[in-house]
Write a protein that holds these residues in place. Structure first.
Motif, PDB file in Angstrom:
ATOM      1  N   ALA A   1     -20.357 -16.381 -15.035  1.00 56.76           N
ATOM      2  CA  ALA A   1     -21.511 -16.607 -14.164  1.00 56.76           C
ATOM      3  C   ALA A   1     -21.185 -17.585 -13.040  1.00 56.76           C
ATOM      4  N   ASP A   2     -20.504 -18.687 -13.368  1.00 58.78           N
ATOM      5  CA  ASP A   2     -20.148 -19.649 -12.322  1.00 58.78           C
ATOM      6  C   ASP A   2     -19.219 -19.021 -11.285  1.00 58.78           C
ATOM      7  N   LEU A   3     -18.309 -18.177 -11.734  1.00 60.42           N
ATOM      8  CA  LEU A   3     -17.407 -17.515 -10.802  1.00 60.42           C
ATOM      9  C   LEU A   3     -18.191 -16.656  -9.820  1.00 60.42           C
ATOM     10  N   ALA A   4     -19.271 -16.021 -10.275  1.00 58.65           N
ATOM     11  CA  ALA A   4     -20.084 -15.193  -9.388  1.00 58.65           C
ATOM     12  C   ALA A   4     -20.681 -16.023  -8.256  1.00 58.65           C
ATOM     13  N   HIS A   5     -21.107 -17.241  -8.553  1.00 55.78           N
ATOM     14  CA  HIS A   5     -21.648 -18.116  -7.501  1.00 55.78           C
ATOM     15  C   HIS A   5     -20.563 -18.450  -6.477  1.00 55.78           C
ATOM     16  N   LEU A   6     -19.358 -18.721  -6.957  1.00 56.86           N
ATOM     17  CA  LEU A   6     -18.258 -19.026  -6.043  1.00 56.86           C
ATOM     18  C   LEU A   6     -17.916 -17.809  -5.195  1.00 56.86           C
ATOM     19  N   ALA A   7     -17.889 -16.650  -5.803  1.00 56.70           N
ATOM     20  CA  ALA A   7     -17.555 -15.429  -5.068  1.00 56.70           C
ATOM     21  C   ALA A   7     -18.595 -15.122  -3.994  1.00 56.70           C
ATOM     22  N   LEU A   8     -19.871 -15.340  -4.293  1.00 61.29           N
ATOM     23  CA  LEU A   8     -20.918 -15.083  -3.311  1.00 61.29           C
ATOM     24  C   LEU A   8     -20.818 -16.025  -2.118  1.00 61.29           C
ATOM     25  N   SER A   9     -20.350 -17.241  -2.351  1.00 63.36           N
ATOM     26  CA  SER A   9     -20.251 -18.203  -1.248  1.00 63.36           C
ATOM     27  C   SER A   9     -19.003 -17.984  -0.406  1.00 63.36           C
ATOM     28  N   THR A  10     -18.080 -17.162  -0.891  1.00 61.36           N
ATOM     29  CA  THR A  10     -16.825 -16.931  -0.167  1.00 61.36           C
ATOM     30  C   THR A  10     -16.590 -15.465   0.179  1.00 61.36           C
ATOM     31  N   GLN A  11     -17.302 -14.558  -0.522  1.00 63.11           N
ATOM     32  CA  GLN A  11     -17.066 -13.121  -0.416  1.00 63.11           C
ATOM     33  C   GLN A  11     -15.589 -12.793  -0.659  1.00 63.11           C
ATOM     34  N   ARG A  12     -15.061 -13.419  -1.713  1.00 60.14           N
ATOM     35  CA  ARG A  12     -13.655 -13.199  -2.070  1.00 60.14           C
ATOM     36  C   ARG A  12     -13.554 -12.859  -3.546  1.00 60.14           C
ATOM     37  N   ASP A  13     -12.630 -11.976  -3.853  1.00 59.49           N
ATOM     38  CA  ASP A  13     -12.366 -11.587  -5.232  1.00 59.49           C
ATOM     39  C   ASP A  13     -11.464 -12.638  -5.870  1.00 59.49           C
TER      40      ASP A  13
END
Length: 301
Positions: A229-241
């Motif tokens: 779940a935390d990774l999803a927040h980071l990915a949304l803020s960067t649009q990076r896989d």
């Protein structure tokens, strides 16, 4: 001049009980704060020893909290298990449960006084997000959730329970509404995933490079959440896989299939609700944001 800094904080800052403050300058800081944050400021403090021979200049972050008083989540501000509980960050720093590195770490706490906390100034240099994703996984692989009453419950579930989004008043890509419409089934899936200790707001603006560590700010939503779940927040803020780095940090502690599934579900639900919020507020949705959500959507099982 009169200064507002507790003596115990000054001792922790200087490492001595012989220092006094001769000047204090306050620089208000804006942005990147949680629901319970009342104010954040960087204090520049000049101190002198009793014999007058030594003068130091120190910096510390002063952060003050208050209960959320408006909005649809205000009812939870005084409930210890709700994500908006206003005392959580104060309690977290006072309890010693936050990560201290190496790798992921919270800023050092110099003291808690009433509704105010005094924290290490970790600077403003952005963290490398790939390194942060790996360090997040390594922390969550080993961190044992503490047995305390004030940990946040599943924040996403609490938010969706209080969110009845009206899509008729916004012009949205149909793909986004499709993701949101599946929320109840997707939340039921997440409920089956083992929870881990979670920062709860792990986005790029909360991460600072501090030597080889990632200093992580704003622990007011510390709680339990599905792995990924935390990774999803980071990915949304960067649009990076960043899945490969995160899985590397987890080092096989959790099934990769479960991690990826929970990550994609969280990404879809948080991302679609944010698109609605942006459109409702007249904010432009970033280029590629909806495509990123759709390309990483959870496929039917």
């Amino acid at each position: 001049m009169s200064v507002e800094i507790p003596a115990s904080v000054l001792v922790n800052l200087t490492g001595r009980d012989t220092s006094s403050v001769v000047n204090l300058t306050t620089h208000p800081m804006h942005g990147g704060t949680g629901a319970a944050t009342a104010a954040v400021a960087r204090l520049t403090i000049q101190t002198r020893e009793r014999d007058g021979r030594r003068l130091d200049e120190l910096r510390v972050i002063r952060k003050t909290f208050r209960p959320l008083s408006s909005g649809r989540h205000r009812h939870g501000a005084r409930e210890p298990s709700h994500w908006t509980y206003w005392k959580r960050e104060l309690l977290a720093y006072g309890s010693g449960v936050l990560p201290a590195g190496p790798g992921l770490r919270a800023p050092r706490c110099y003291g808690v006084s009433g509704s105010t906390i005094y924290l290490e100034d970790v600077g403003d240099r952005p963290a490398d997000v790939r390194t942060s994703a790996r360090q997040l996984g390594a922390w969550q692989a080993l961190a044992e959730p503490p047995n305390v009453a004030w940990l946040s419950g599943h924040q996403l579930s609490q938010r969706i329970e209080a969110s009845d989004l009206d899509w008729s008043n916004v012009r949205s890509d149909n793909r986004v509404k499709c993701l949101w419409d599946a929320r109840h089934d997707l939340l039921a899936e997440l409920a089956e995933v083992a929870p881990v200790l979670s920062h709860g707001d792990f986005h790029q603006a909360n991460l600072r490079a501090y030597g080889s560590d990632t200093a992580t700010l704003d622990w007011g939503t510390l709680g339990l959440a599905p792995v990924g779940a935390d990774l999803a927040h980071l990915a949304l803020s960067t649009q990076r896989d960043l899945l490969a780095e995160y899985l590397s940090g987890l080092n096989g502690t959790f099934s990769a299939h479960v991690v990826v599934r929970a990550y994609r579900i969280t990404l879809a639900l948080v991302g679609s609700s944010r698109v609605h919020w942006m459109l409702n507020e007249g904010i432009d949705v970033p280029d590629g944001y909806v495509d990123f959500l759709w390309d990483n959507r959870p496929r039917p099982r």
